[in-house]
Design a protein around this motif. Structure first.
Motif, short mmCIF file in Angstrom:
data_model
loop_
_atom_site.label_atom_id
_atom_site.label_comp_id
_atom_site.label_asym_id
_atom_site.label_seq_id
_atom_site.Cartn_x
_atom_site.Cartn_y
_atom_site.Cartn_z
N TRP A 189 -1.04 1.90 1.77
CA TRP A 189 -1.09 1.26 2.76
C TRP A 189 -2.28 2.10 3.35
CZ3 TRP A 189 -1.77 2.24 7.77
CH2 TRP A 189 -2.23 1.45 8.49
N PHE A 221 0.61 -4.28 6.69
CA PHE A 221 1.73 -3.36 6.22
C PHE A 221 2.59 -4.58 6.44
CE2 PHE A 221 5.49 -1.17 4.35
CZ PHE A 221 4.88 -0.76 3.16
N TYR A 230 -7.29 -5.47 -2.86
CA TYR A 230 -6.73 -5.34 -3.61
C TYR A 230 -6.81 -4.77 -5.51
CZ TYR A 230 -4.55 -7.24 0.32
OH TYR A 230 -4.12 -7.48 1.78
N ASP A 265 4.53 -6.23 1.47
CA ASP A 265 2.99 -6.38 0.52
C ASP A 265 2.10 -6.22 2.01
OD1 ASP A 265 1.09 -7.90 -0.57
OD2 ASP A 265 1.32 -10.19 0.91
N LEU A 266 1.35 -6.00 1.67
CA LEU A 266 0.20 -5.68 2.37
C LEU A 266 -1.07 -7.09 2.74
CD1 LEU A 266 0.59 -3.00 1.17
CD2 LEU A 266 -2.37 -2.79 0.92
N ILE A 317 -0.45 -9.08 -4.53
CA ILE A 317 0.50 -7.87 -4.67
C ILE A 317 1.82 -8.10 -4.39
CG2 ILE A 317 -0.82 -6.43 -5.74
CD1 ILE A 317 -0.24 -4.93 -2.77
N GLU A 373 5.31 3.49 -2.92
CA GLU A 373 4.07 3.71 -2.85
C GLU A 373 3.09 2.23 -2.15
OE1 GLU A 373 3.46 4.05 -6.88
OE2 GLU A 373 5.68 3.83 -8.47
N TYR A 374 3.74 1.29 -1.95
CA TYR A 374 2.68 0.61 -0.95
C TYR A 374 2.59 0.85 0.38
CZ TYR A 374 3.23 -3.18 -4.35
OH TYR A 374 3.31 -5.00 -5.39
N ALA A 428 9.12 0.76 -4.45
CA ALA A 428 8.02 -0.02 -4.26
C ALA A 428 7.37 0.49 -2.79
CB ALA A 428 8.60 -1.00 -4.33
N LEU A 478 -0.31 -1.07 -9.19
CA LEU A 478 0.84 -0.93 -8.23
C LEU A 478 1.44 -2.31 -8.63
CD1 LEU A 478 2.09 0.80 -6.80
CD2 LEU A 478 1.10 0.45 -4.94
N GLY A 479 1.61 -3.20 -8.36
CA GLY A 479 1.71 -4.53 -8.09
C GLY A 479 2.12 -5.24 -9.48
N LEU A 530 -4.94 -2.15 -6.47
CA LEU A 530 -4.15 -2.24 -6.45
C LEU A 530 -3.09 -2.57 -7.26
CD1 LEU A 530 -3.69 -2.04 -2.44
CD2 LEU A 530 -3.23 0.06 -3.83
#
Length: 295
Positions: free
Chosen positions: A184, A92, A126, A108-109, A157, A179-180, A176, A132-133, A129
């Protein structure tokens, strides 16, 4: 749109949220060796650097944050979570820089493996996800040229954006980030410990490669150098921000990235030696790499 009033602006809200969420799902244990970095002042005494760091066996090797704030007209957040090598979880990563008029952000992840090549890893982490992006790509649009060297450490993402600072954008970025990070944490909870010694070594090497790249080429290094001096900046990079670069492996930067080797054996200081960059998002809505940068 009005500029952001930095006197009432702080990234501490992001840090507090992240550690509160992490504590709900893991037992965070402080890093004693990082105590010396907990609170630092800039050379001119006008700027404070605050750090927090923990580990949380068996899955989190390091979760840490660095915030920079003061009357310098800028705010910085560098927040990251690194998994233990027994797990191939993404890293993360949140790197945010703000002045009253301009914000530069990366959220980002970060994949352990290059997802432009490793489709199995991309699908594993991903595929679910991507919506989400998509939710944030228009609100936080692509920030312009990014080198192919950096791109290998980003996912489909990734939010890489430059925008005029404003309260609205700050609120979008906070949403963001929340949520990211929650995404994770879900991946972390679902992660299954690797039992193959070969795969554990592979994960360890992949994370060490990432750390080695960041410790050498991190764009925040000049800011840290200006604030606290070259020696302490290097110590922060190697022993705090990218802790593990000296312990997870023995390979050097040039072992991983020989293309940066100068004739005298030193490291080329350029950010890019391949000369390829991406002006617009190089992944489509399905997360497929379309490589739309100039040659």
């Amino acid at each position: 749109m009005a500029s952001l009033d930095l006197s009432s602006f702080s990234y501490h809200k992001f840090v507090e949220f992240a550690f509160q969420e992490a504590k709900l799902r893991a037992d965070l244990i402080p890093f004693p060796s990082h105590e010396k970095f907990k609170s630092l002042r800039s050379k001119d005494n006008n700027i404070m650097l605050h750090t927090l760091s923990f580990h949380a066996p068996p899955k989190i090797r390091l979760i840490r944050s660095l915030t920079v704030e003061g009357n310098s007209g800028m705010q910085v957040l560098d927040f990251a979570v690194f998994p233990e090598p027994e797990f191939d979880l993404p890293i993360f990563c949140a790197n945010f820089f703000a002045t009253a008029n301009l914000s530069i952000v990366v959220l980002d992840l970060n994949p352990l493996y290059d997802v432009t090549i490793d489709t199995a890893y991309k699908h594993k982490y991903y595929r679910e996800l991507l919506p989400l992006g998509q939710k944030y790509f228009e609100l936080l649009p692509w920030g312009g040229n990014i080198t192919s060297e950096s791109l290998r450490f980003f996912s489909p993402i990734v939010i890489w954006s430059r925008f005029s600072s404003s309260q609205f954008k700050y609120d979008v970025l906070y949403s963001a980030f929340m949520e990211y990070f929650k995404a994770w944490l879900v991946l972390m909870e679902q992660a299954v410990k690797e039992t193959s010694a070969f795969q554990i070594c592979r994960n360890c090497d992949a994370q060490h490669k990432y750390l080695t790249w960041r410790a050498e080429k991190d764009p925040g290094h000049p800011i840290l150098k200006k604030l606290v001096g070259e020696n302490l900046a290097k110590e922060l990079l190697r022993d705090f921000l990218f802790h593990g670069v000296g312990s997870l492996g023995t390979k050097t930067f040039l072992d991983y990235f020989p293309e940066y080797n100068c004739a005298d054996g030193t490291v080329n200081r350029k950010r890019s030696v391949m000369g390829k960059s991406y002006e617009t998002r190089p992944w489509d809505a399905n997360g497929e790499f379309i490589g739309n940068g100039p040659g």
